[in-house]
Design a protein around this motif. Structure first.
Motif, PDB file in Angstrom:
ATOM      1  N   VAL A 165      31.522  12.888 -13.396  1.00  0.00           N
ATOM      2  CA  VAL A 165      31.618  11.926 -12.567  1.00  0.00           C
ATOM      3  C   VAL A 165      30.776  12.382 -11.035  1.00  0.00           C
ATOM      4  O   VAL A 165      31.049  13.607 -10.584  1.00  0.00           O
ATOM      5  CB  VAL A 165      33.293  11.698 -12.052  1.00  0.00           C
ATOM      6  N   ILE A 166      30.265  11.402 -10.560  1.00  0.00           N
ATOM      7  CA  ILE A 166      29.457  11.870  -9.354  1.00  0.00           C
ATOM      8  C   ILE A 166      30.169  11.796  -8.114  1.00  0.00           C
ATOM      9  O   ILE A 166      30.307  10.526  -7.675  1.00  0.00           O
ATOM     10  CB  ILE A 166      28.015  10.999  -9.296  1.00  0.00           C
ATOM     11  N   GLY A 167      30.735  12.880  -7.623  1.00  0.00           N
ATOM     12  CA  GLY A 167      31.541  12.693  -6.510  1.00  0.00           C
ATOM     13  C   GLY A 167      30.861  12.158  -5.111  1.00  0.00           C
ATOM     14  O   GLY A 167      31.622  11.399  -4.403  1.00  0.00           O
ATOM     15  N   ARG A 168      29.741  12.459  -4.967  1.00  0.00           N
ATOM     16  CA  ARG A 168      29.253  12.234  -3.811  1.00  0.00           C
ATOM     17  C   ARG A 168      28.678  10.447  -3.732  1.00  0.00           C
ATOM     18  O   ARG A 168      28.498   9.888  -2.648  1.00  0.00           O
ATOM     19  CB  ARG A 168      27.876  12.838  -3.617  1.00  0.00           C
ATOM     20  N   ASP A 169      28.766   9.747  -4.903  1.00  0.00           N
ATOM     21  CA  ASP A 169      28.540   8.307  -5.047  1.00  0.00           C
ATOM     22  C   ASP A 169      30.038   7.674  -4.726  1.00  0.00           C
ATOM     23  O   ASP A 169      29.875   6.255  -4.830  1.00  0.00           O
ATOM     24  CB  ASP A 169      27.972   7.875  -6.206  1.00  0.00           C
ATOM     25  N   LEU A 170      31.098   8.376  -4.940  1.00  0.00           N
ATOM     26  CA  LEU A 170      32.320   7.635  -4.654  1.00  0.00           C
ATOM     27  C   LEU A 170      32.792   7.256  -3.456  1.00  0.00           C
ATOM     28  O   LEU A 170      33.570   6.107  -3.317  1.00  0.00           O
ATOM     29  CB  LEU A 170      33.532   8.279  -5.636  1.00  0.00           C
ATOM     30  N   GLY A 171      32.716   8.153  -2.344  1.00  0.00           N
ATOM     31  CA  GLY A 171      33.112   7.686  -1.031  1.00  0.00           C
ATOM     32  C   GLY A 171      34.133   8.201  -0.632  1.00  0.00           C
ATOM     33  O   GLY A 171      34.958   8.713  -1.660  1.00  0.00           O
ATOM     34  N   PRO A 172      34.438   8.727   0.421  1.00  0.00           N
ATOM     35  CA  PRO A 172      35.570   9.614   0.757  1.00  0.00           C
ATOM     36  C   PRO A 172      36.913   9.048   0.584  1.00  0.00           C
ATOM     37  O   PRO A 172      37.918   9.650   0.241  1.00  0.00           O
ATOM     38  CB  PRO A 172      35.238   9.786   2.338  1.00  0.00           C
TER      39      PRO A 172
END
Length: 289
Positions: free
Chosen positions: A230-237
């Protein structure tokens, strides 16, 4: 010692004194007069065993322990399913941390001459290794666990192993459960209720690495269910914050559930914290009189 036990000892150390004293189902043998060592007094101990001279010197109430004072029959209940391949927060494979936990419990039993066996497997079913004593036997347990977990296991489902124990172990045992952090559902609630009515239970849970990274984290999170990233940086805060809140609440529900059922438990984030976790759990167990 064998390879697996040596690895566990490197993390846990040599000193196992005072661990697994007491508990509801310690088997009281005919006590010999062979003195072993001293340990802190625990409520319920025979006051005739207090060593008054040692107590006066140390300032703490100490009792004499004899070689054959108390023994346990311990069954390790281990999840050896697919989740063992996922990383723990320490970066180690969860299966490696689990093996070191089992090895640490084996080291405790060896000094005490406790019997230890194991029920392990995955969602497909269980394998059981009968109760025995000694270093060779503990190394064999570890070999079988690692062999299964590092092969081609099916999905993890520790409830499958717990249900096996509830059906096949009618006499009181000390159960040492090693798994990930299960969800509290009807199946878990039912089997835990049946087990705690007959057995003592200790539960060590190997934590998952986060499934998503932080908002500013460049690393990829790991989903233990299917191996996907899961790409954390693409999900948003906002999404990441909601996930982290849900995880905290899930862990709080699990801890409250185990506490309500009288189960000493700990979440282990890596092999370096095994000794602290086991010390805390066995201290609570010793007071369960």
């Amino acid at each position: 010692m064998g390879t697996h036990l040596d690895r566990a000892k490197a993390h846990f150390g040599r000193d196992t004194s005072g661990m697994l004293e007491g508990g509801r189902y310690a088997l009281i043998h005919t006590r010999s007069l062979e003195f072993d060592d001293l340990r802190p007094y625990v409520r319920g101990d025979d006051v005739r065993d207090i060593d008054w001279k040692a107590t006066a010197r140390s300032g703490h109430t100490l009792v004499k322990r004899f070689v054959t004072e108390k023994h346990h029959k311990i069954v390790v209940v281990a999840d050896a399913g697919r989740n063992a391949a996922a990383p723990a927060p320490s970066g180690e494979p969860k299966g490696e941390v689990a093996a070191n936990l089992i090895g640490a419990m084996g080291l405790i039993t060896m000094r005490r001459s406790d019997e230890i066996g194991m029920v392990f497997g995955d969602v497909r079913g269980c394998r059981e290794i009968r109760l025995r004593r000694g270093e060779t036997h503990v190394e064999y347990l570890l070999h079988r666990f690692v062999e299964h977990a590092s092969g081609r296991p099916a999905a993890s489902d520790v409830v499958t192993q717990l249900e096996w124990v509830s059906r096949h172990h009618r006499h009181p045992r000390l159960l040492f459960v090693v798994s990930d952090e299960p969800d509290v559902d009807d199946r878990l609630t039912d089997v835990v209720g049946r087990l705690t009515g007959r057995h003592d239970v200790l539960w060590a849970m190997v934590a998952d690495a986060p499934a998503v990274g932080g908002a500013g984290d460049e690393s990829d999170g790991y989903d233990v269910r299917d191996g996907a990233f899961v790409i954390g940086r693409d999900l948003g805060p906002r999404v990441i914050e909601a996930y982290q809140k849900a995880e905290r609440e899930r862990r709080q529900r699990l801890s409250a559930f185990l506490t309500a059922n009288g189960i000493p438990h700990a979440v282990v984030r890596g092999s370096a914290s095994i000794r602290t976790a086991l010390s805390a759990m066995t201290e609570v167990h010793a007071r369960a009189r």
